[in-house]
Write an enzyme that holds these catalytic residues in place. Structure first.
Site, PDB file in Angstrom:
ATOM      1  N   GLU A 296       9.168 -13.461   6.713  1.00 45.87           N
ATOM      2  CA  GLU A 296      10.179 -12.725   7.479  1.00 45.87           C
ATOM      3  C   GLU A 296       9.426 -11.679   8.268  1.00 45.87           C
ATOM      4  O   GLU A 296       8.792 -10.792   7.687  1.00 45.87           O
ATOM      5  CB  GLU A 296      11.199 -12.078   6.543  1.00 45.87           C
ATOM      6  CG  GLU A 296      12.282 -11.309   7.272  1.00 45.87           C
ATOM      7  CD  GLU A 296      13.103 -10.445   6.336  1.00 45.87           C
ATOM      8  OE1 GLU A 296      13.343  -9.262   6.693  1.00 45.87           O
ATOM      9  OE2 GLU A 296      13.487 -10.925   5.251  1.00 45.87           O
TER      10      GLU A 296
ATOM     11  N   GLU B 239      10.943  -5.690  18.877  1.00 51.10           N
ATOM     12  CA  GLU B 239      11.422  -4.793  17.836  1.00 51.10           C
ATOM     13  C   GLU B 239      10.621  -3.491  17.832  1.00 51.10           C
ATOM     14  O   GLU B 239       9.399  -3.495  17.957  1.00 51.10           O
ATOM     15  CB  GLU B 239      11.298  -5.466  16.470  1.00 51.10           C
ATOM     16  CG  GLU B 239      11.731  -4.580  15.312  1.00 51.10           C
ATOM     17  CD  GLU B 239      11.417  -5.193  13.950  1.00 51.10           C
ATOM     18  OE1 GLU B 239      12.091  -4.817  12.973  1.00 51.10           O
ATOM     19  OE2 GLU B 239      10.497  -6.035  13.860  1.00 51.10           O
TER      20      GLU B 239
ATOM     21  N   GLU C 227       0.809  -1.219   0.000  1.00 52.17           N
ATOM     22  CA  GLU C 227       0.000   0.000   0.000  1.00 52.17           C
ATOM     23  C   GLU C 227       0.846   1.274   0.000  1.00 52.17           C
ATOM     24  O   GLU C 227       0.361   2.351  -0.356  1.00 52.17           O
ATOM     25  CB  GLU C 227      -0.933   0.010   1.223  1.00 52.17           C
ATOM     26  CG  GLU C 227      -2.061  -1.004   1.157  1.00 52.17           C
ATOM     27  CD  GLU C 227      -1.609  -2.429   1.463  1.00 52.17           C
ATOM     28  OE1 GLU C 227      -0.488  -2.601   1.999  1.00 52.17           O
ATOM     29  OE2 GLU C 227      -2.362  -3.369   1.147  1.00 52.17           O
TER      30      GLU C 227
ATOM     31  N   GLY D  39       0.909  -9.081  11.143  1.00 54.38           N
ATOM     32  CA  GLY D  39       0.362  -9.392   9.825  1.00 54.38           C
ATOM     33  C   GLY D  39       0.849 -10.728   9.304  1.00 54.38           C
ATOM     34  O   GLY D  39       0.071 -11.512   8.749  1.00 54.38           O
ATOM     35  N   GLY D  40       2.133 -10.994   9.478  1.00 55.88           N
ATOM     36  CA  GLY D  40       2.682 -12.257   9.001  1.00 55.88           C
ATOM     37  C   GLY D  40       2.111 -13.451   9.736  1.00 55.88           C
ATOM     38  O   GLY D  40       1.825 -14.482   9.128  1.00 55.88           O
TER      39      GLY D  40
ATOM     40  N   SER E  70       5.250  -7.203   9.022  1.00 55.60           N
ATOM     41  CA  SER E  70       5.136  -7.159  10.475  1.00 55.60           C
ATOM     42  C   SER E  70       4.866  -8.538  11.063  1.00 55.60           C
ATOM     43  O   SER E  70       4.358  -9.441  10.392  1.00 55.60           O
ATOM     44  CB  SER E  70       4.001  -6.215  10.874  1.00 55.60           C
ATOM     45  OG  SER E  70       2.740  -6.778  10.526  1.00 55.60           O
TER      46      SER E  70
ATOM     47  N   CYS F 129      14.985  -4.482   8.262  1.00 57.53           N
ATOM     48  CA  CYS F 129      14.757  -5.651   9.113  1.00 57.53           C
ATOM     49  C   CYS F 129      16.025  -6.056   9.854  1.00 57.53           C
ATOM     50  O   CYS F 129      15.965  -6.822  10.818  1.00 57.53           O
ATOM     51  CB  CYS F 129      14.233  -6.818   8.281  1.00 57.53           C
ATOM     52  SG  CYS F 129      15.249  -7.199   6.836  1.00 57.53           S
TER      53      CYS F 129
END
Length: 519
Positions: free
Chosen positions: A269, A391, A193, A249-250, A246, A306
């Site tokens: 990841e 993180e 997005e 989300g992942g 994220s 990352c």
């Protein structure tokens, strides 16, 4: 702003019309915005409907057999053609991406080069031929063993989720896509997005290059919109998923992939704090150098990597902590990639305000943020490890001071999985460095000596992965030569006539691929 891209030879496979004006009937349209001003960039991209997904995935499946049937050298030529096309369009692509991401033209030009370099690296691997993993176990009547031959084949259509922080290298034609093509798989990419215009621009360049190279254009499909993510993972025509993003989300998409009637591999990841340990000798001899290197790595790209060094362990009683504070106060942060990422950063840094060591300044820009460094001692870190080892995406890091080496090793033993672990040491530190490396190794995918984790070399030996929550599958990588192994599955052929075997397994080995043969 109007997109500036080469005129495509063919229209890219995108959901609905490529561009629509958002209205009540199109609530999931994707609009790029400038991180510098917050203003819209380009026209909105239509969100994909269920019918759109069906059409794009069906086109990719139709392209799969012919692409899988091509030899490695034949696929290599196509990958190199796409790489050449991206390089030729570099200036136009960088202009679009900079408007949407504010990452700067030098960084983005280098990222286009990294993207084309990945494609050429996989072309080299395809010509080498070892990626098929050919293994021969000849018949042995004395052991009652039949003739068995094994190799790897493409898994099918791969869904790729583009990342926010790499609009080229982890996006439409990035590493996941390049490795899937190399493995023989078509790809359907969900555009991020944060950079829809960039995604469309790259897709147009790629489709033109595929067409000119005589390859199926539907090796690349493009869909868009937050609502398309879940249905893409659960679509019955998708055989595997690559994701960079994220943890929340992942994890949600990972669970969808596992919960399908036919569960599929999900290579995600997700999140990483990338611990860095400075040992006493290095801290005493190189304090200023280490402080500058740390802040440079922490704030590179406004910390939106990352591999950002989110967790730094330094010995007590040295001047290193003061040097870090001095460097942090003079650091300047740029704009984040999106308003949502900026807001998450501000929330995360506010939650740790009481532990602040030093704060820098924010540059001008709608979504600009200030770098922040926090400090706790080892005892406090251990007591609150679940919170402090999380993180924070952006230019923020936690410095942990330690006095006892055994306590340090015990703390490292409790860290979550990360993509990288780094050790800074001089020769006098080597005995302790060996112990620290041994403690970090089970928790990271890459061990770094006297270096910083930002920057991932694109080479055959690179491993960009790690234990949970860094990735969902620690045995695999999203960067490097073995990244294509994610999209390959084995088949064993027992007592098959030579003429019915794949060329890679025939007696004459006409393609000359490396093979292992059991004595």
């Amino acid at each position: 702003m109007t997109e500036s891209t080469p005129t495509p030879a063919t229209k890219p496979t995108v959901a609905q019309p490529a561009v629509v004006q958002p209205d009540a009937a199109q609530p999931d349209a994707v609009q790029g915005r400038s991180p510098r001003t917050g203003a819209p960039v380009g026209d909105p991209m239509a969100g994909s409907t269920e019918a759109d997904l069906d059409r794009v995935v069906a086109a990719a499946r139709a392209a799969a057999p012919a692409w899988a049937a091509r030899s490695g050298p034949e696929r290599a030529e196509v990958l190199e053609a796409v790489a050449d096309a991206l390089d030729a369009a570099r200036a136009e692509l960088v202009a679009v991406a900079d408007a949407e991401t504010a990452l700067g033209e030098p960084r983005l030009a280098g990222e286009v080069g990294r993207t084309s370099g990945q494609l050429r690296m996989f072309a080299g691997l395809l010509r080498d031929g070892a990626h098929v993993g050919a293994v021969l176990s000849p018949a042995d009547p004395a052991l009652g063993r039949p003739d068995v031959r094994r190799m790897l084949h493409p898994i099918g259509v791969v869904a790729v989720f583009a990342a926010s922080n790499f609009p080229f290298a982890f996006s439409v034609a990035g590493g996941d896509t390049a490795s899937a093509w190399a493995a023989g798989c078509p790809v359907v990419v969900k555009a991020h997005e944060a950079h829809p215009a960039t995604s469309l621009a790259v897709a147009r360049v790629v489709h033109a290059a595929l067409s000119a190279a005589g390859a199926p254009e539907d090796l690349l499909g493009l869909v868009a919109g937050r609502a398309a993510g879940g249905p893409l993972v659960t679509h019955p025509g998708i055989a595997a998923v690559g994701f960079t993003g994220s943890l929340a989300g992942g994890r949600a998409l990972f669970d969808l992939a596992a919960g399908r009637p036919d569960p599929i591999p999900f290579f995600g990841e997700l999140g990483s704090v990338n611990p860095v340990v400075v040992l006493p000798g290095a801290a005493a001899e190189r304090a200023e150098e280490l402080a500058a290197g740390y802040l440079g790595s922490l704030t590179l790209g406004t910390g939106q990597f990352c591999t950002n060094p989110g967790l730094l362990f330094v010995p007590e009683g040295t001047k290193l902590l003061d040097a870090i504070a001095t460097q942090a106060r003079t650091a300047t942060g740029g704009p984040m990639l999106s308003e949502r990422i900026r807001d998450a950063y501000e929330d995360g840094t506010s939650a740790r305000a009481g532990r602040e060591l030093a704060r820098g300044a924010a540059a001008e820009g709608a979504w600009a943020v200030a770098p922040v460094v926090w400090h706790v001692d080892l005892a406090e870190f251990v007591a609150h490890a679940a919170e402090l080892a999380e993180e924070t995406f952006g230019p923020a890091g936690l410095v942990v001071t330690y006095a006892d080496e055994d306590a340090l090793l015990a703390a490292l033993d409790r860290l979550p999985g990360s993509l990288t672990g780094s050790v800074h040491a001089v020769e006098a530190d080597h005995p302790l460095a060996a112990r620290v490396g041994a403690a970090l190794r089970p928790r990271v995918g890459r061990l770094i000596h006297n270096g910083w984790p930002t920057g991932v070399a694109v080479c055959w030996a690179m491993h960009h992965g790690g234990p949970w929550p860094a990735t969902t599958t620690p045995g695999h990588t999203s960067v490097g030569g073995t990244a294509l192994e994610r999209w390959l599955v084995p088949t064993a052929y027992q007592d098959c006539p030579d003429a019915l075997l794949p060329p890679e397994l025939r007696n004459a080995n006409p393609l000359g691929v490396p093979r292992r043969t059991q004595p």
